[in-house]
Design a protein around this motif. Sequence first.
Motif, PDB file in Angstrom:
ATOM      1  N   SER A  23      38.551   8.260 -11.430  1.00  0.00           N
ATOM      2  CA  SER A  23      39.007   6.829 -11.113  1.00  0.00           C
ATOM      3  C   SER A  23      38.879   6.896  -9.423  1.00  0.00           C
ATOM      4  CB  SER A  23      40.191   6.372 -11.644  1.00  0.00           C
ATOM      5  OG  SER A  23      41.371   7.015 -10.940  1.00  0.00           O
ATOM      6  N   GLU A  24      39.632   5.937  -8.894  1.00  0.00           N
ATOM      7  CA  GLU A  24      39.406   5.888  -7.383  1.00  0.00           C
ATOM      8  C   GLU A  24      40.312   6.803  -7.179  1.00  0.00           C
ATOM      9  OE1 GLU A  24      40.429   1.953  -5.894  1.00  0.00           O
ATOM     10  OE2 GLU A  24      38.684   1.136  -6.897  1.00  0.00           O
ATOM     11  N   ALA A  25      41.368   7.403  -7.636  1.00  0.00           N
ATOM     12  CA  ALA A  25      42.347   8.369  -7.304  1.00  0.00           C
ATOM     13  C   ALA A  25      41.702   9.964  -7.316  1.00  0.00           C
ATOM     14  CB  ALA A  25      43.354   8.503  -8.380  1.00  0.00           C
ATOM     15  N   ASN A  26      40.560  10.186  -7.898  1.00  0.00           N
ATOM     16  CA  ASN A  26      39.935  11.451  -7.924  1.00  0.00           C
ATOM     17  C   ASN A  26      38.410  11.256  -7.412  1.00  0.00           C
ATOM     18  OD1 ASN A  26      38.895  10.722 -10.407  1.00  0.00           O
ATOM     19  ND2 ASN A  26      40.318  11.833 -11.521  1.00  0.00           N
ATOM     20  N   GLN A  27      37.910  10.178  -7.490  1.00  0.00           N
ATOM     21  CA  GLN A  27      36.339  10.188  -7.170  1.00  0.00           C
ATOM     22  C   GLN A  27      35.773  11.028  -5.961  1.00  0.00           C
ATOM     23  OE1 GLN A  27      35.107   6.070  -7.349  1.00  0.00           O
ATOM     24  NE2 GLN A  27      35.935   5.759  -5.344  1.00  0.00           N
ATOM     25  N   MET A  28      36.457  11.190  -5.063  1.00  0.00           N
ATOM     26  CA  MET A  28      36.158  11.973  -3.584  1.00  0.00           C
ATOM     27  C   MET A  28      36.125  13.031  -3.790  1.00  0.00           C
ATOM     28  SD  MET A  28      37.482  11.627   0.139  1.00  0.00           S
ATOM     29  CE  MET A  28      37.177   9.724   0.153  1.00  0.00           C
ATOM     30  N   ALA A  29      37.189  13.777  -4.681  1.00  0.00           N
ATOM     31  CA  ALA A  29      37.240  15.025  -5.089  1.00  0.00           C
ATOM     32  C   ALA A  29      36.174  15.525  -6.027  1.00  0.00           C
ATOM     33  CB  ALA A  29      38.719  15.352  -5.572  1.00  0.00           C
ATOM     34  N   VAL A  30      36.110  14.681  -6.911  1.00  0.00           N
ATOM     35  CA  VAL A  30      34.890  15.015  -7.970  1.00  0.00           C
ATOM     36  C   VAL A  30      33.498  15.098  -7.167  1.00  0.00           C
ATOM     37  CG1 VAL A  30      33.586  14.231  -9.924  1.00  0.00           C
ATOM     38  CG2 VAL A  30      36.231  14.116 -10.045  1.00  0.00           C
ATOM     39  N   ALA A  31      33.272  14.309  -6.269  1.00  0.00           N
ATOM     40  CA  ALA A  31      32.032  14.080  -5.668  1.00  0.00           C
ATOM     41  C   ALA A  31      31.683  15.269  -4.671  1.00  0.00           C
ATOM     42  CB  ALA A  31      32.058  12.650  -4.726  1.00  0.00           C
ATOM     43  N   SER A  32      32.726  15.769  -4.168  1.00  0.00           N
ATOM     44  CA  SER A  32      32.746  17.126  -3.125  1.00  0.00           C
ATOM     45  C   SER A  32      32.388  18.299  -4.090  1.00  0.00           C
ATOM     46  CB  SER A  32      33.996  17.213  -2.441  1.00  0.00           C
ATOM     47  OG  SER A  32      34.458  16.160  -1.686  1.00  0.00           O
TER      48      SER A  32
END
Length: 220
Positions: A23-32
């Motif tokens: 979700s928006e809460a973790n999507q940046m970490a997942v993408a990294s």
Amino acid sequence: MAEQLPLPLPTKSALGRDNFFVSEANQMAVASLEVTDTWPSKKLMLCGPAASGKTHLAHVWAGENAAHITSAQGLAAQDIAGLARSALVVEDVDRADPQDETPLFHLHNLMLAEGHALLMTTTTPPAQMATQLPDLKSRLTGTTLVALDPPDDALLALVLMKMFADRQINLPAGLLDYVVPRITRSFAEARRFVDQIDARALAENRPIGKRLAGDILGGT
């Protein structure tokens, strides 16, 4: 009726990519984590509160990158040179004991020299860690940091569903709609809630539903 004593039956937690919810809460970490080759110096630190999904993501990344997984605690007793021969996950770097700091420093340098990717997890940002070894502190604070934010409603609902599913509990209709607006926005709090409602349902021979959930959440 006498209360039943709930047996501490083990639960199976699924750790595959398909069982991690984005979700928006973790999507940046997942993408990294999906672009390892772009990590500066091929290292990354994943930071988030307890039960936020760090271990889950680390296991998924390790599986996709043929990486070993070890803990920062106890590194002094491990083969540091052997660990540096492939991609590696070092969990809980903020919980390293003082005697583990020098091995962690050497491991970090060996990983860089060998050109292997290094993923570290922590609940505390490096700048706030009580690291005693200055050189290690410098290496950790110089590592790219990605954060897992507190869950939004959508993610919290999915995580609760997974926690109940891990216990093979079928959720009654409407329970999540009742619980999500009332529970503290925390993965650890979600885990505590599921632990408590499961234990009380067994001990008191009560069905899992809104009434029992309300008792646990303070009747709100």
